[in-house]
Every structure is written in structure tokens, then in C-alpha cells.
Scaffold this active site. Structure first.
Site, PDB file in Angstrom:
ATOM      1  CB  CYS A 147      43.543  41.924  48.644  1.00  0.00           C
ATOM      2  SG  CYS A 147      42.878  43.676  47.383  1.00  0.00           S
TER       3      CYS A 147
ATOM      4  CB  CYS B 119      36.002  41.119  44.935  1.00  0.00           C
ATOM      5  SG  CYS B 119      36.185  43.136  46.556  1.00  0.00           S
TER       6      CYS B 119
HETATM    7  N1  DGL Z   1      38.208  43.125  48.409  1.00  0.00           N
HETATM    8  C1  DGL Z   1      39.165  43.775  46.980  1.00  0.00           C
HETATM    9  C2  DGL Z   1      39.456  42.280  46.672  1.00  0.00           C
HETATM   10  O1  DGL Z   1      39.507  41.711  46.296  1.00  0.00           O
HETATM   11  C3  DGL Z   1      39.392  44.827  47.425  1.00  0.00           C
HETATM   12  C4  DGL Z   1      37.958  45.448  45.957  1.00  0.00           C
HETATM   13  C5  DGL Z   1      37.917  47.127  46.429  1.00  0.00           C
HETATM   14  O2  DGL Z   1      38.906  47.991  46.965  1.00  0.00           O
HETATM   15  O3  DGL Z   1      37.458  47.294  45.550  1.00  0.00           O
HETATM   16  O4  DGL Z   1      39.834  42.861  44.834  1.00  0.00           O
END
Ligand code: DGL
Length: 267
Positions: free
Chosen positions: A77, A187
Site C-alpha cells: 500500500c 497506488c
Molecule cells: N492501494 C493503496 C495504495 O497503494 C490504498 C488505496 C486507498 O485505499 O486509497 O495507496
């Protein structure tokens, strides 16, 4: 089976299905590992949460991985890597691998001069990609842009709707005005949108950092003598904090989940 540190599982977490883009690449390099994946679907999107909230959620998740006796945890994440990794990195017995810091180091070594970063509002506002890249390379111009709707589009599995396609196209057009040589999907949810993004720009323009991240994790676990290369019973466990069916359904286009997705609540 003997219980050694090598046999212990590797934990992965994200706000939802996004981290599966990382798990998929790690599994290619380390097929004998046991994996435990946690998607915090009750609190998605992380990109709109405060640092205090993210610290709170991560504490529960990391305690869960502690109870599960993980040998390492992958912060799949970008948002938590950007905002809270520095605060929690030394608080556990296991190593925690953050995606942003790991990947920024690799990106900084390229000869790219104009790099776009698509990421969540929290990641962009933290300036983490820019700061991490600048530690190694002060000549690279980094253009960060947040895409507030993209995570919801992936979680709701609506990327093929006309309205979603329009949103993605508009966000992409804004970024293209900077004339980037490459755009990082900063992301872990965003690689799910490559089929839409590549309708409007060449595939080669986008960098999904998951493969580089997986490579770095593999190298570090190997150097730490923590690889599990003697495991004929590879296992995968999936947990979410809400709506396992929705998770399984949205995951489908990127990752085949063959086991039950369990719902757990920490409070
Ligand atoms: N997939 C996550 C990231 O890489 C979180 C995305 C989210 O929940 O806003 O930031």
C-alpha cells in the site's frame, strides 16, 4: 514439518484488492512461501484518511500478523508507506517492506528526467515519492497527481463503465500535459485500470512498480536467509474487514483466489 523461521508466513496488507498486484509478483519469485493477505475493506479508501486513522488501522493489522507469526510483512500500500511507515517500522519483530521507499530507490537510478506519479491524495500530499527520489537523484522532475476516484472504481469493479472511463481519461489527460517519459502507478489498485489507461496511451508509458518491489523483497529475504525453499504445502489465506464476496469478485480480473475469503473484525 519442522517449525523454523523460514516456514513462517509472509503477511501482505492493503485497503482492499490493490495489494494483490504485489502478491501476484511476489508469488512468481517465491512460489514456496506461505502467504497471508489482509484487505482492510471496511476502511477503504485509505487515500482519504488521516495519519492518525491509518496508524490506528495498521496497528490492528500488524498485531494480527504478529499473532499469525509472520516472518515479514509487505506493506502493499503506497498510502501507508508514504504516511506511517517511518512511525511503525521498528516496532515489530518482523521486517516490514514499504512499497514507496523501495520502488523510489529503483526509479531514482533510471535516466528518466520527467516522471509522472499517479497516486492517492494522501500519498501525493505526503510528498513521499518526490522526497525519496530526491534522496538519490536531484535531477529528476517528478509530477505527482492524485486520482481520487480510481480506488473506488477498482473496488466496485466498475472500470468498464462509460462514466469511469471518462474519469480515467480526464485524469490521464491532465498528467499528459506534463509530457512525462513514464508514469508510475503509485497506488497498488491502479494496475487494475491498465486495460482502460492503455486505450488512451501506450502500455510502455506506465510503470507498475510491483515487479520491482517483489524483486527487492526477494533479494532481502534471500540475504536474510529467510526464504522458504523446502515447502511442498504452499498456503494462501485471505482476510478482509468487510464484504468478502465483493472482495473476491473485484479481485478476479487480477488474481484467482481459490480459497475462502474470511471476514475478521478487530474490535
Ligand atoms: N492501494 C493503496 C495504495 O497503494 C490504498 C488505496 C486507498 O485505499 O486509497 O495507496
Amino acid at each position: 514439518m519442522s517449525i523454523s523461521r523460514n516456514n513462517m508466513p509472509i503477511g501482505f496488507f492493503d485497503s482492499g484488492v490493490g495489494g494483490l498486484t504485489v502478491l501476484k509478483e511476489v508469488k512468481k519469485l517465491m512460489p514456496n512461501e506461505n502467504f497471508i493477505y489482509f484487505g482492510d475493506t471496511l476502511h477503504v479508501p485509505y487515500g482519504e484518511k488521516t495519519k492518525e486513522q491509518l496508524l490506528d488501522y495498521s496497528k490492528d493489522i500488524l498485531n494480527f500478523f504478529h499473532e499469525k507469526k509472520c516472518k515479514a510483512v509487505v506493506m502493499a500500500c503506497n498510502t501507508t508507506s508514504s504516511t506511517i511507515y517511518e512511525d511503525i517500522k521498528d516496532k515489530y519483530y518482523f521486517k516490514i517492506y514499504p512499497i514507496v521507499q523501495t520502488v523510489a530507490k529503483v526509479l531514482a537510478k533510471t535516466s528518466l528526467q520527467r516522471l509522472g506519479i499517479f497516486a492517492t491524495p494522501a500519498t501525493i500530499n505526503s510528498g513521499a515519492y518526490q522526497n525519496e527520489i530526491a534522496k538519490y537523484n536531484s535531477n529528476m522532475k517528478v509530477y505527482g497527481q492524485h486520482c481520487p476516484d480510481w480506488v473506488k472504481i477498482v473496488e466496485n469493479n466498475t472500470s468498464q463503465n462509460a462514466e469511469s472511463i471518462e474519469i480515467i481519461k480526464n485524469d490521464l489527460n491532465i498528467m499528459l500535459r506534463n509530457n512525462p517519459q513514464k508514469i508510475v502507478l503509485g497506488c497498488t489498485h491502479y494496475p487494475f485500470l491498465l486495460p482502460v489507461l492503455t486505450k488512451f496511451a501506450p502500455k510502455e508509458l506506465f510503470i507498475d512498480p510491483a515487479a520491482n518491489f517483489a524483486h527487492a523483497i526477494n533479494t532481502d529475504l534471500t540475504m536474510s536467509a529467510l526464504i522458504n525453499d523446502n515447502n511442498s504445502e504452499h498456503t494462501e489465506e485471505f482476510y478482509v474487514s468487510s464484504d468478502p464476496e465483493k472482495f473476491k469478485n473485484s479481485a478476479k480480473m487480477f488474481y484467482e483466489i481459490n480459497s475462502e475469503v474470511k471476514e475478521i473484525c478487530f474490535n
